[in-house]
Write a protein that holds these residues in place. Structure first.
Motif, PDB file in Angstrom:
ATOM      1  N   GLN B 221       1.018  -1.154   0.067  1.00  0.00           N
ATOM      2  CA  GLN B 221      -0.067  -0.133   0.194  1.00  0.00           C
ATOM      3  C   GLN B 221       0.798   1.241  -0.011  1.00  0.00           C
ATOM      4  N   GLY B 225       0.094  -0.088  -4.362  1.00  0.00           N
ATOM      5  CA  GLY B 225      -0.775  -1.016  -4.329  1.00  0.00           C
ATOM      6  C   GLY B 225      -2.198  -0.303  -3.519  1.00  0.00           C
ATOM      7  N   ASN B 226      -3.267  -0.729  -4.005  1.00  0.00           N
ATOM      8  CA  ASN B 226      -4.500  -0.173  -3.439  1.00  0.00           C
ATOM      9  C   ASN B 226      -4.406   1.160  -3.573  1.00  0.00           C
ATOM     10  N   TYR B 227      -4.137   1.723  -4.955  1.00  0.00           N
ATOM     11  CA  TYR B 227      -3.874   2.959  -5.242  1.00  0.00           C
ATOM     12  C   TYR B 227      -4.840   3.596  -6.024  1.00  0.00           C
ATOM     13  N   MET B 228      -5.475   4.634  -5.511  1.00  0.00           N
ATOM     14  CA  MET B 228      -6.593   5.096  -6.226  1.00  0.00           C
ATOM     15  C   MET B 228      -6.371   6.039  -7.504  1.00  0.00           C
ATOM     16  N   TYR B 229      -5.164   6.801  -7.240  1.00  0.00           N
ATOM     17  CA  TYR B 229      -4.795   8.070  -7.929  1.00  0.00           C
ATOM     18  C   TYR B 229      -4.558   7.553  -9.381  1.00  0.00           C
ATOM     19  N   GLN B 267       1.738  11.092  -4.878  1.00  0.00           N
ATOM     20  CA  GLN B 267       0.233  10.733  -4.638  1.00  0.00           C
ATOM     21  C   GLN B 267       0.253   9.435  -3.956  1.00  0.00           C
ATOM     22  N   SER B 268       1.263   8.554  -4.186  1.00  0.00           N
ATOM     23  CA  SER B 268       1.304   7.044  -3.494  1.00  0.00           C
ATOM     24  C   SER B 268       1.456   7.209  -2.241  1.00  0.00           C
ATOM     25  N   GLU B 271      -1.659   8.977  -0.227  1.00  0.00           N
ATOM     26  CA  GLU B 271      -2.673   7.910   0.085  1.00  0.00           C
ATOM     27  C   GLU B 271      -2.412   7.148   1.383  1.00  0.00           C
TER      28      GLU B 271
END
Lengths: 115, 461
Positions: B221, B225-229, B267-268, B271
């Motif tokens: 993460q 991983g689990n990265y909306m951007y 961004q990663s 988050e």
């Protein structure tokens, strides 16, 4: 005024602490910060979720990161251990927040569409 | 070096994000990254209760064996030879069991002199009666309720402990350190505090170490991983690297191992930065109250960001205590339906089943009905417009029942599969009959620090 999805201008991630859902929301571009600040108030978010979030919603503003942290209490149907929901950890609460419809002015919309 | 001053830099990798995580990134990191430490987090909120339950059935269980079988057996010897020291809370509810498994492995691998450090004292279940007698009430900080009502149903009672005893193990030369319910981020703070000699009230530095841990403790993460951007843009997700924190006296950067997938960018990191933090100005840990309300994250190179303006304040005087207890039972049943009118058929079927259950006199304390493919994730905010539902290809009915009485929960189990022949057309039953599952609950509370007797130990192979 036009309605758009928060998802069009923001990104973030959801996590859980017991029955509390924590969703951080960041502006995809610095100029979108003020739109989120204006539109995504705790009251507006509560109206979006209805009784899916049973407790208080608190917003913490973090301008140095261009984002906000939303803490939503009693939001996961009892939390990881007890919730009967399919998504007991609220992994999809982030996208559920992004699904909120927000108002943007014509100038803001032009800016967003210009990307 | 011509008298040039080289600033000391310590690099720590995050090897595991939870119990059940893939070992790929950890092993890649041990083989290819320039790190001095790796820490592996195995414990989520409920994990200790699951481990406590396993240990009740089999006293040899109660820890995360994957740490030994999937991390150490594959990469532990190489790490030792390179001088990479590993820290983990894989000890769970059975720290000595985990230590013994490690001793056996190291012994069979011929690693004479391998030092296993471990920390005991976070589990205080046996001290509860005494603490109650002394007037400690264990208030629940999420809900009202009287602790005395759950006291007979407790599986585990663990305090979130800080970095001090982990640091002590490192000081004594441990090559690997095993803890129980140490706070995830304490595993990462300990090596930095040890290497830089940070004092136990050096709040700003302790806060930097905690935030390094925070960015690493969820493994992938922190690296795309689990990265909306921009999840589509994450390179080689099948070889996702996990994040690495590099700290000097002045700088704090996040990067990842060479030649792996994933992304480290502003961004990663953002988050993960506020993930599960609650109040950014008061992120409470056993070691320090962290203030990231003014923090900055800046890209300083390819797959490299710099974190700034992390501040610390005095640590809390009490420790968070996680109490897991028996709450009741649940069953989850599912049936699938296809076009046409998939959602309507599923709804109709739910009605039929509920009418039958009323006739059976099922006494449920809670029932949750949802439709996978329609609203089981987003619930209230799902799009339920006629337009989105009318041409639905398929839909899965899901009925979850909770009861404090196991036999009440079980009543629905035999009523599901008959719906294939007795219900709306095309119902398809899959995955076998439902089972009654135990529901455990958490009682989040505090405990005074002096109620604990935390000890650091070393075992040499």
């Amino acid at each position: 005024m036009t309605k758009i999805f928060l998802n069009d201008i923001a990104h973030g991630r959801s996590g859980d602490k017991g029955d509390t859902s924590n969703v951080c929301v960041y502006a995809r571009k610095p100029e979108y910060y003020k739109i989120i600040e204006r539109e995504v108030t705790p009251e507006a978010l509560h109206a979006h979720f209805g009784d899916m979030v049973k407790g208080e919603i608190i917003r913490y503003d973090v301008p140095s990161l261009g984002g906000f942290n939303f803490v939503m209490k009693h939001a996961l149907g009892g939390g990881a251990t007890m919730s009967l929901r399919l998504d007991s950890l609220g992994k999809s609460m982030g996208s559920a927040v992004m699904r909120m419809k927000i108002n943007v002015t014509d100038e803001e919309l032009a800016e967003i569409n210009n990307v | 070096m011509k008298g040039e001053y080289v600033m000391k830099k310590i690099a720590i990798g995050g090897g595991q994000g939870f119990w059940g995580d893939s070992p790929d990134a950890a092993l890649h990191m041990l083989r290819h990254a320039d790190i001095q430490y790796m820490a592996c987090d195995y414990l989520a909120e409920l994990t200790m209760s699951i481990m406590a339950k396993q240990q009740l059935k089999d006293p040899g269980k109660g820890y995360a064996p994957d740490f030994v079988t999937r991390i150490l057996k594959e990469g532990g010897k190489e790490a030792w030879e390179k001088g990479i020291r590993i820290l983990t809370n894989a000890g769970g509810m059975n720290i000595t069991g985990c230590v013994e498994a490690i001793r056996q492995w190291a012994d069979s691998a011929g690693m004479k002199g391998y030092k296993v450090g471990y920390v005991t004292g976070d589990s205080i279940k046996e001290k509860i009666p005494q603490l109650l007698k002394e007037g400690w009430t264990f208030p629940n900080f999420d809900y009202d309720g009287d602790f005395n009502e759950i006291v007979d149903k407790i599986y585990n009672c663990n305090a979130y402990i800080g970095h001090e005893s982990i640091k002590e193990c490192l000081k004594q030369g441990a090559d690997v350190v095993i803890t129980g319910r140490a706070a995830d981020s304490a595993l990462f703070l300990a090596p930095f505090a040890h290497e830089f000699g940070w004092a136990e009230d050096d709040w700003d530095n302790l806060a930097r170490g905690i935030m390094a841990g925070h960015l690493l403790e969820c493994g992938g993460q922190g690296a795309g991983g689990n990265y909306m951007y921009d999840w589509r843009g994450v390179p080689r997700m099948d070889e996702l690297g996990f994040p690495i924190a590099e700290i000097t006296e002045d700088t704090f950067e996040i990067t990842k191992a060479p030649d792996c997938g994933g992304v480290i960018c502003e961004q990663s990191c953002k988050e993960q930065f506020l993930y599960e933090v609650l109040d950014p100005a008061n992120y409470m840990t056993p070691d320090v109250n962290v203030d990231i309300s003014q923090a900055t994250i800046t890209q300083v190179g390819p797959d490299r960001v710099r974190i700034g303006n992390v501040r610390g304040k005095q640590r809390p005087d009490k420790l968070k205590l996680c109490v897991g207890y028996h709450k009741g039972w649940k069953t989850v049943s599912m049936l699938s339906f296809a076009w046409p009118d998939a959602y309507e058929k599923a709804q109709y079927c739910a009605d039929v089943i509920m009418k039958k259950m009323a006739k059976r006199g099922m006494k449920a304390d809670d029932i949750h009905i949802s439709y996978i493919g329609v609203n089981s994730l987003h619930l209230n905010v799902a799009d339920m417009s006629e337009e989105s539902l009318k041409n639905l290809n398929e839909c899965v009915l899901r009925i979850a029942v909770f009861s404090e009485d196991k036999s009440e929960c079980a009543k629905i189990i035999p009523e599901i599969s008959p719906m294939q022949l007795n219900g709306p057309p095309g119902a398809s039953f899959f995955g076998g009959r439902a089972h009654v599952q135990e529901v455990m609950a958490l009682w989040p509370t505090y405990v005074p620090r002096d109620a604990l007797d935390i000890q650091a130990h070393i075992l040499e192979v």
